[in-house]
Structures are given as C-alpha cells and as structure tokens.
Design an enzyme around this catalytic site. Structure first.
Site, PDB file in Angstrom:
ATOM      1  N   HIS A 218       0.814  -1.218   0.000  1.00 42.20           N
ATOM      2  CA  HIS A 218       0.000   0.000   0.000  1.00 42.20           C
ATOM      3  C   HIS A 218       0.846   1.266   0.000  1.00 42.20           C
ATOM      4  O   HIS A 218       0.415   2.302  -0.491  1.00 42.20           O
ATOM      5  CB  HIS A 218      -0.944   0.016   1.208  1.00 42.20           C
ATOM      6  CG  HIS A 218      -2.124  -0.873   1.032  1.00 42.20           C
ATOM      7  ND1 HIS A 218      -2.095  -2.212   1.344  1.00 42.20           N
ATOM      8  CD2 HIS A 218      -3.372  -0.631   0.555  1.00 42.20           C
ATOM      9  CE1 HIS A 218      -3.270  -2.750   1.076  1.00 42.20           C
ATOM     10  NE2 HIS A 218      -4.066  -1.820   0.588  1.00 42.20           N
ATOM     11  N   GLY A 219       2.007   1.194   0.588  1.00 43.94           N
ATOM     12  CA  GLY A 219       2.830   2.403   0.607  1.00 43.94           C
ATOM     13  C   GLY A 219       4.161   2.142   1.268  1.00 43.94           C
ATOM     14  O   GLY A 219       4.298   1.250   2.101  1.00 43.94           O
TER      15      GLY A 219
END
Lengths: 351, 468
Positions: free
Chosen positions: B331-332
C-alpha cells in the site's frame, strides 16, 4: 441502447429544469432573471450594465477601477475638481485580473476615456489569489481579459461555463433561499447610483440609529485581512505582468493613470505594521507601484492625502470608509488626476 | 483524469463510448480501448505511459515465450525474469527512497558514514495495480491456468483498461478473457443499464458520503500531522478514526463500483471488490470481503506460493505474517503500512486460534469486535508517521486523563458519519442491488446522477487509493 437514450433524455430534462430555475431565480445575478431578490450582488455584471448604459447617455472620460474600497468614491467630487465626468467601475473583491479586464473593456468600449484611477489592494499581488468565478463567468469582462471583446463564440463559452458551474448544491440552496426571500425581501445591504457609486443603506441606517455593531464588523473584517496576509510573502510575477500590461496598454492610448493604495482603518494598519513580514510585504507593493510611476502619464497618488482621513469614526469595518472619508479620498485622487493632466506633479508622489 | 471530473464524464467517456460502439470487430475495439487507456493514464503525466508500455511488452513477450516452450526450466526462467523486471520497476519507483532512508539509519547505527542518496522519484500512479496485473498474467500462463494471448492489442487492452488501471480492482486475465474474446458483440441494453446503475451508486458513495466525511476530518488530521494542533481530544480522535473508516470504505468501494459500471458499459464484467466488509464476523471474514481482488491475489500468488497452510501450523502463521506485512507494504512505502499489515497478520492468527471461541459469541458482538479492531487498524493506515499514529491512539484511549471530549470544529461531519454507519449496517452492498434494466428505471438513475453531480461539480477530489 434504448435504456441509454432514456437515461440521457431524463438527464437532459432534469438539467433543463434546473438550469431554467437557476436562470429565472438568478440568486447571484449572473443570469437574466430579476423577479426574485438577489442574495449576493454580482458587481461585475451590475457595473458592466451601468457602464454600458452610461456610454449611451453621457459617456465618462474617467473611470475608477478597484475593489470595494474604491467603490464608494463619489464621482461628482472628481467632476468638480477635474471638470470631467467619471464612472466608478470598482467591483467587490477585485483582483489584478479584474483591474486588467475592466481597463481593457473600458478602453475597447469608450475611446474617449482619458483617465483611469486604479486602486490596488496590496494583497492582490498574492499568487494564491486568482480570478473569482464572478469574473470568469462574466462574458463581458472575461472576454475582455483575454483580448476578445465581442467574440460571440467566447461569450457563448463563458455563458455555458457559468451555467455549468452553477450546477452545485450551494447554488441550488441559494435558489431556494431567494424564492423564500421573495415573500419578505430583506433590507438590501448595498445599492448603487447610476455612476456606479456604492452605498450602504442598511449600515447607514443602523449607524444613524446607533445600533451598528462596529466591533463585530471590525473583528470579522480584520480576521479575514490578517489571514489573507498570513501566507502572502512575495509579489507574483504574473500579477505584476498584468498590471504592467494595464499600464502599457492604457498609456499607449494616451490615457493618464493614477495608482493608489486604499487605506486600512488605522487600528488594522497599526496591527499589520506590528508584523514585520506583513509590513515588509506592504512596502514591497508600495515600492513596486512607485517604480511604475512615469509622470505625467502614470502617477502614484499622494499617500498622505488618501491615508490620513478626516473622520476617524467614519469606517464601516477594518477597511471600508464611509462617505465622509470617501469625499476626502476622492478629492485627493481627483487632484492627482487634474495635476497629471496639466503636468503639475507637485501633489503627486512619484517618489 | 479522475472518474468524478467534468473532463472524464463529458468528454473522455462519451467519446470513447461512442467510438467503441461505432467500431466494428474485435481488433478495432481492442485498439480503441488500449489507446483510451493510455490517454486516460497519460493525462496525469505522459511519461508514465512509457513505463506502462514497457511493463506490458515484457509480460506479453514473456507469456508468448513461456507458451512456446515445453521445457519447465525455461518456463521458470522466463517467469522469474519477467516477475523480476516488474518487481524491480515497482521497487525502484515505489520503495527506493524508503529503503535508502532506512538503510541510512541502519548504517548510521553501525557508525558507517556511507549514506545512500535519496532520489527525486515521481511515483507513477497505479504502478502497484498494473504490476500485479502483469505478474498475475505471466504466473497464470506459466502454471497453465491461462493460454497466452497472441494478440498484443488484446493484451494491451487488458493491462491498460481505464476502468481499473489506476486503482483496481486487480483483474486477472482469466477473469476477463471470455469477455475480451466476445468484445465484438452488439451492445446489451441490460448491461448498459447495470453499468449506469453501478456507476451512479459509486459516484454517490464517493462525492456525497466519502467527500463530506473527508471535508470534516482531513483538515483536522492535517493540522495534527503538521503540528498545528498538539493533541487530539478523545472526541476528535474517535471521530477521525470512525470518519476515516467510513471515508475509506465509501471512497474505495465507490471507485470500485464505478469501475464495475464502466466495465459493463463496454461489455466487460469486472469482478466484485467489496462485500459488506464492516459486517464481517472475524478478521478472516473481513479479508474475504475487503478489497477482495487484492486479498485473492495475495492468497493465490503469494500465500499459496509460500506453502499456504500445507506445511504445519507454525509455518502457516509465518506465511500469514509474511503475506500481511508485504500486503501492508504494497500500500505504501512507510512503516505505518508495515505495522498495519503486521497488525492484521497478528489479528488473523488470533482469529484462527480463537475462532472456535469467537464462533460462540452472539453474532452482533463478534461483528462489533471485528469492526472495532479494523477501526484501530485504520489509524496506522491513515497516519502519516508512527508518532502520529501513537498519539492518535493514545487520544482514543485516554478520555479519563485528558478530561476533554470535545468534537471536531465541523459538527456536520458527525451527521455524515452517522449516515455512513447506517448505510454500512443496514443497506445492501452494491453487488446485491437488483438494478432495474427497463427504461422506467432510467429516470431514477438520471436523478441519482444529477444529485451526485450537484455535489461533485466544482470540487476536485481524487480517490484515496490513487496514492497506492
């Protein structure tokens, strides 16, 4: 595909009904309807109408441009000092884009205009402040801004954009409010004379009756001003370029320009002066405007004459002076106009 | 270009839709959709298209190469090569600076003076999604689950399909292959009606619910993140946590609904991505209902690849933790995402352990427990730093200490959160709607669209998952 056509048909129908309601009720006075009371005045539209009408009757040879802080300057004071007819084309929340658009429109439509008095709010050089929808939706001025006054295609695009942008919940809420107000129209806060001069009928009545809540108006106004100055740390190149364009286009036609900075209420001025960043920025604006002065065609009005107002209590809030002070400011500016026209720069501070 | 913008709704979509149904034959439609995907993607930054094209070509050629050889070792070599290229691209653009910064800290710890240079890298939007598309394709070809396509236009259409290019759902080639093969069919009025229905519901979820909640909590969290306010009150902390829980769901599921709707408009059925996740009974159930396409991808291509649950309990738990940590990192590039993934990994393990106990709970209690745990997890997901996450959680659980339960300055947000929670608790998931497909429903869809448009017009609100 029959479903799709039905869907598009319904969209068209609903959108048509909505747009008709917007145009008829016209709560922000951007469109044609006038039957229902306006919730907010579109001064760009209104002043444009008044200006066009003045061209048909007694065309002015001088035009006042600027924000609400220029809007109550009495044109008869200019006439009595200079002997020329003036029109006040100041608009609410004027940006540099407005100044340039109005100047271009005036120069295109009124070839006999010889004087422009341009009131510059210092924060209008802030890059974060862009043209307002009232300008971008105004066919008259936004076409003037991009140099295409009277282009029917551009006008059509601007009008279509205005309708599209009106399709919002907030706009629709204004339609409902305006319809509701039709039964009991509230007392108007502002009105305008045929020369475009702003009057404050509600505030003036309250001041006469002693019920005007000055403190509240001052505090609200000061908070907005302080926040506007908070993130403003340099003069945007694009804004300076616009003012330079205004000056060069007007002077190329022999038009005299008087630049001036409308004063703040002394209490706000003191408060802003106490903040080094704001004060330095203000000085940058002043020195920039002075650098643009080229007497006699471009002059900067005497700051003492426009900042030291005779009536200390003659203010509606932190930056809007009343008619008593407006006469004094107008006198000072009119003197600058007259002296520029006669080549006498003694009263003109081109420092 | 975002779905909730004038340029998409009134220029891009009508033009592509019109040309699509005017064009005849598969090849024309593939080419049109592929070009449309690149225009859509290039609207952000044309340079991103080069990366997308490169990734697509590598996986397309790899698919053909794998298909063309009988040798298992060669298939494996091609597969490893293509996946490595994809992961290298993703790793460089998304994780280089994160790794460099943390390596720098580690080296500093050991008094080594060498510091890896930080690079000014612009993260290509959607790279995490299309990388997973291309990886799933080559893995499926290598495993014989799908036959490699020889039509490059068809493959480019699959990878660059604008409806799911930037934020999913993560569609596998085999899920959409049949529809791609029949793309030259005539328009189906019922599918167009369903597509419009999905799109309108998604738009309403996004621009009316998610954006109003965001307008209330985003400024608060931004002020907290940049230090303008030193601590959240108890009320603010819970409002922000619950608000973000609702905002994220309505934003992302709204986007997914719109993607599904757009797919139907072009006769492509995009799979379901949400199934009432906040009504889950347990964290395992949650991951079967939240971002389903990602969960299934991680299960099929990572968890099972690691051995799944076939190698004993301990190894199963290790596999779960690896998958969730990597899922978080996907996601990041930040420790908050890693912790969020790890937190869910631990919850999944606990849920497996205690499932027999939890099963005996009244359903409403189990549901509430799951929801509360998910809400706490979103704090890590939303926080911009570990410090922010820790402070936010501290405020959520210290009402007695702070004695300040004041709410955010915008009380309207509570109303929107209330509406959102009601919808979450009682309204059916979009996939369970029975969309009317006859013309008499058209007026209702049109009214819904127009209402959503009134809220959307003049705003510019990208989807939350675009950042991943």
């Amino acid at each position: 595909m029959r479903f799709l056509w039905a869907f598009l048909g319904w969209i068209g129908l609903f959108a048509g009904v909505l747009l008709t309601a917007l145009a008829v009720v016209n709560p922000r006075r951007e469109f044609s309807g006038t039957r229902f009371p306006a919730l907010q005045l579109d001064t760009r539209q209104l002043k444009g109408d008044l200006f066009d009408s003045s061209l048909a009757h007694e065309p002015p040879s001088g035009v006042i441009i600027g924000s609400s802080r220029s809007m109550n300057l009495p044109t008869d004071e200019f006439t009595s000092v200079t002997g020329e007819r003036f029109f006040n084309f100041g608009v609410f929340n004027a940006t540099i884009e407005d100044d340039l658009a109005i100047a271009r429109y005036v120069l295109a439509k009124a070839p006999n205009v010889r004087n422009l008095v341009v009131g510059i709010d210092p924060q209008s050089f802030d890059a974060h402040i862009g043209p307002l929808p009232e300008l971008t939706h105004n066919a008259r001025l936004s076409t003037a801004l991009d140099g295409s006054v009277d282009s029917p295609l551009k006008r059509a695009i601007v009008i279509a954009r205005a309708y599209r942008d009106a399709l919002t919940v907030a706009y629709l809420a204004d339609v409902v409010k305006s319809v509701r107000n039709a039964a009991h129209p509230p007392e108007p806060a502002y009105s305008f004379s045929a020369e475009g001069i702003l009057q404050y009928p509600k505030a003036d009545r309250e001041r006469r009756a002693g019920t005007y809540n000055w403190q509240q108006h001052y505090a609200g106004c000061a908070a907005v001003q302080q926040s506007e100055f908070a993130n403003y740390d340099s003069l945007a190149t694009s804004k300076r370029a616009m003012l330079d364009s205004l000056i060069s286009e007007a002077t190329a036609r022999g038009v005299h320009i008087v630049l001036w900075i409308p004063p703040f209420n002394p209490a706000l001025a003191d408060s802003l002066r106490g903040k080094p960043a704001i004060s330095a920025n203000y000085e940058r604006v002043v020195s920039y405007l002075r650098s643009r002065a080229r007497p006699p065609l471009v002059t900067m009005a005497d700051e003492d004459g426009t900042a030291n107002l005779p009536n200390p209590t003659g203010w509606y809030d932190c930056m809007h002076f009343d008619s008593t002070n407006a006469v004094a400011v107008a006198h000072s500016l009119a003197t600058a106009v007259r002296d520029a026209g006669t080549g006498n720069t003694e009263t003109v501070a081109a420092r | 270009m975002i779905f909730n913008s004038n340029v998409f709704l009134f220029a891009f979509l009508p033009v592509v839709f019109g040309l699509f149904w005017l064009s005849k034959g598969k090849q024309q439609r593939y080419v049109l959709l592929a070009i449309a995907g690149y225009v859509f993607y290039g609207y952000w930054d044309w340079r991103f298209c080069i990366l997308l094209a490169f990734s697509s070509i590598v996986s397309f050629v790899t698919g053909l190469a794998i298909d063309g050889t009988e040798s298992r070792s060669r298939k494996r070599a091609w597969l490893i090569g293509a996946v490595s290229v994809d992961l290298t691209l993703l790793g460089f653009f998304k994780y280089y600076n994160f790794v460099a910064a943390n390596l720098g800290i580690a080296l500093d710890w050991f008094n080594v003076r060498a510091q890896p240079a930080a690079l000014h890298i612009v993260l290509p939007i959607g790279i995490s999604f299309y990388t997973f598309h291309t990886i799933s394709y080559v893995v499926d070809v290598a495993n014989g689950r799908v036959k490699a396509t020889r039509n490059i236009a068809e493959y480019f259409t699959y990878v660059s399909l604008f409806s799911q290019l930037v934020a999913g759902p993560i569609v596998r080639y085999r899920q959409i292959e049949a529809d791609l093969e029949q793309i030259d069919g005539p328009p189906r009025s019922d599918w167009i009606a369903i597509g419009i229905g999905f799109f309108v519901v998604g738009l309403i979820k996004k621009v009316i619910i998610a954006d109003h909640i965001g307008a209330g909590i985003d400024p608060l969290l931004a002020s907290y993140a940049n230090g303008s306010i030193h601590a959240l009150t108890f009320g603010q902390a819970w409002t922000a946590a619950l608000g973000y829980t609702c905002q994220l769901y309505f934003d992302f599921s709204g986007y997914s609904d719109m993607a599904v709707g757009l797919g139907y408009l072009f006769s492509l059925r995009i799979p379901q991505n949400f199934d009432a996740p906040y009504r889950s009974l347990g964290i395992q159930d949650f991951w079967r209902r939240w971002h389903i396409s990602l969960s299934m991808w991680l299960r099929d291509y990572l968890y099972i690849g690691l051995g799944g649950n076939r190698k004993g309990k301990r190894r199963t738990y290790v596999n779960v933790m690896i998958v969730m940590l990597l899922g978080g990192l996907w996601h990041g590039a930040g420790w908050t995402f890693v912790i969020w993934g790890g937190y869910h990994g631990v919850l999944l393990i606990i849920d497996r352990w205690f499932h027999p106990v939890f099963k005996r709970y009244p359903a409403i209690l189990y549901r509430a427990q799951t929801f509360a745990l998910v809400v706490i997890g979103w704090v890590f997901f939303r926080a911009t730093s570990l410090r922010m996450a820790a402070g936010w959680l501290r405020s959520m659980f210290t009402v007695g200490l702070s004695r300040d339960a004041s709410l955010p300055a915008a009380p309207m947000v509570l109303g929107w959160i209330g509406i959102a929670l009601f919808a979450i608790a009682f309204l059916p998931e979009t996939w369970n709607f029975k969309f009317g497909t006859t013309r008499r429903w058209a007026g209702l869809y049109a009214a819904g669209f127009l209402v959503a448009y009134l809220f959307m017009n003049g705003t510019n609100s990208p989807f939350l998952y675009y950042q991943f």
